[in-house]
Design an enzyme around this catalytic site. Structure first.
Site, PDB file in Angstrom:
ATOM      1  N   GLU A 105       1.089  -1.312   0.031  1.00 17.98           N
ATOM      2  CA  GLU A 105       0.194   0.215   0.036  1.00 17.98           C
ATOM      3  C   GLU A 105       0.943   1.302   0.082  1.00 17.98           C
ATOM      4  O   GLU A 105       1.628   1.598   0.926  1.00 17.98           O
ATOM      5  CB  GLU A 105      -0.799   0.029   1.223  1.00 17.98           C
ATOM      6  CG  GLU A 105      -2.004  -0.953   1.040  1.00 17.98           C
ATOM      7  CD  GLU A 105      -3.229  -0.501   0.224  1.00 17.98           C
ATOM      8  OE1 GLU A 105      -2.921   0.543  -0.435  1.00 17.98           O
ATOM      9  OE2 GLU A 105      -4.414  -0.970   0.125  1.00 17.98           O
TER      10      GLU A 105
ATOM     11  N   HIS B 129      -3.346  -3.031  -8.329  1.00 17.19           N
ATOM     12  CA  HIS B 129      -4.714  -3.519  -8.123  1.00 17.19           C
ATOM     13  C   HIS B 129      -5.783  -3.530  -9.084  1.00 17.19           C
ATOM     14  O   HIS B 129      -6.483  -4.673  -9.374  1.00 17.19           O
ATOM     15  CB  HIS B 129      -4.969  -2.687  -6.832  1.00 17.19           C
ATOM     16  CG  HIS B 129      -5.796  -3.408  -5.947  1.00 17.19           C
ATOM     17  ND1 HIS B 129      -6.701  -2.737  -4.987  1.00 17.19           N
ATOM     18  CD2 HIS B 129      -6.544  -4.635  -6.141  1.00 17.19           C
ATOM     19  CE1 HIS B 129      -7.588  -3.855  -4.636  1.00 17.19           C
ATOM     20  NE2 HIS B 129      -7.254  -4.820  -5.156  1.00 17.19           N
TER      21      HIS B 129
ATOM     22  N   ASP C 120      -6.730   1.856  -8.476  1.00 22.29           N
ATOM     23  CA  ASP C 120      -5.546   2.204  -7.853  1.00 22.29           C
ATOM     24  C   ASP C 120      -4.423   1.073  -8.320  1.00 22.29           C
ATOM     25  O   ASP C 120      -4.660   0.059  -8.867  1.00 22.29           O
ATOM     26  CB  ASP C 120      -5.608   2.195  -6.213  1.00 22.29           C
ATOM     27  CG  ASP C 120      -5.716   0.716  -5.848  1.00 22.29           C
ATOM     28  OD1 ASP C 120      -6.878   0.066  -6.114  1.00 22.29           O
ATOM     29  OD2 ASP C 120      -4.831   0.241  -4.981  1.00 22.29           O
TER      30      ASP C 120
HETATM   31 ZN   LIG Z   1      -5.837  -1.395  -3.828  1.00 22.52          ZN
END
Ligand SMILES: [Zn+2]
Length: 291
Positions: A135, A177, A187
């Site tokens: 992330e 993703h 994203d």
């Molecule tokens: Zn994501």
């Protein structure tokens, strides 16, 4: 409780001056379980939240329902989907990259973090089991697509390099993703500097060609059926995308096209199939034989 560090108040350093040695701080999350697939992919995300600290907190929270997080990290509302409600699922990632280049490890690499969710890539449908998720703190589309600072990108590049070495991963398996969940996810977005990863050989780029400038539209209206659409679908299926093989520019095909554009044609992600996109898909398919 893990002590948060404030966002970096210092100016961002240039890529060249970044140390190649990463400093990774442990910030364990309880949100994981056992893998049931070997690690074959790295999935890159953005958090979609303005606050790095809140994002880190959410990714470590065993009961996120009790706190009103901004919900982008959990689900981004797409056409035909219910908007994200207050009932947030437990989520995590193996790593979180702050804007100052500080990396936190939340889940051990041999465990299954809850980051990818439903989707498919390269025929793999349990991507949480088959991938390591990172992330990257960035507020994302809902907050004006802010740039990713050089220090942050340099750190993520080093991190991905190390993961690839540790697990023998192919550069064709470093994905976003949205590549595995094109209907659900947008994203890390069209502002993510994939070209830096491609240029460093960390991920798979597409060499430039004359057709890059050819924006002649091949399919725009949903329902368009043509050999060009079929060729595009075939190429992206060979690359690994989960895309229909019916020769019809349908909704699923359009979502995959947009994901492909966010990754490989970031200057225009409008979801129209043009010559540039078709030729890029063809070239990439030639490079990428199933790994
Ligand atoms: Zn994501």
């Amino acid at each position: 409780m893990f002590p948060y560090r404030p966002s970096n108040p210092k100016p961002v350093r240039s890529l060249k001056k970044m140390p190649t040695k990463l400093i990774i701080e442990q910030a364990p999350s309880p949100n994981f379980n056992e893998r049931n697939r070997p690690i074959r992919y790295v999935v890159l995300h953005y958090t979609g939240m303005p606050s790095e600290e809140k994002a880190l907190e959410l990714l470590r929270d065993p009961d996120p329902k009790r706190i009103a997080y901004k919900a982008e990290l959990v689900e981004h509302p797409r056409e035909g989907m219910a908007p994200p409600g207050p009932n947030l699922n437990r989520v995590s990632a193996h790593y979180v990259a702050f804007k100052n280049g500080h990396i936190y490890q939340l889940v051990e690499e041999d465990k299954r973090a809850w980051q990818a969710g439903a989707g498919v890539y390269g025929g793999e449908t349990d991507m949480n089991s088959a991938s390591i998720g990172i992330e990257i703190c960035n507020a994302g589309h809902d907050f004006g697509l802010p740039d990713f600072p050089d220090a942050q990108i340099a750190a993520v590049m080093e991190l991905v390099k190390g993961i690839k070495e540790r697990h023998g991963l192919d550069k064709r398996h470093i994905i976003g993703h949205s590549d595995l969940a094109p209907r659900r996810k947008i994203d890390p977005g069209e502002n993510f500097p994939w070209h830096k990863f491609d240029a460093a050989g960390i991920s798979q780029g597409i060499p430039h060609a004359k057709s890059d400038n050819d924006k002649t539209i091949l399919a725009e209206e949903l329902g368009t059926q043509s050999d060009d659409v079929a060729a595009f679908q075939k190429s992206l299926s060979d690359v690994g995308y989960g895309i229909p093989q019916n020769g019809i520019f349908d909704e699923d095909t359009k979502f995959v096209l947009i994901a492909f554009q966010r990754r490989y044609r970031q200057s225009d992600v409008g979801g129209k199939l043009d010559v540039d996109c078709l030729e890029k898909a063809r070239r990439l398919a030639k490079i990428i034989k199933p790994a």
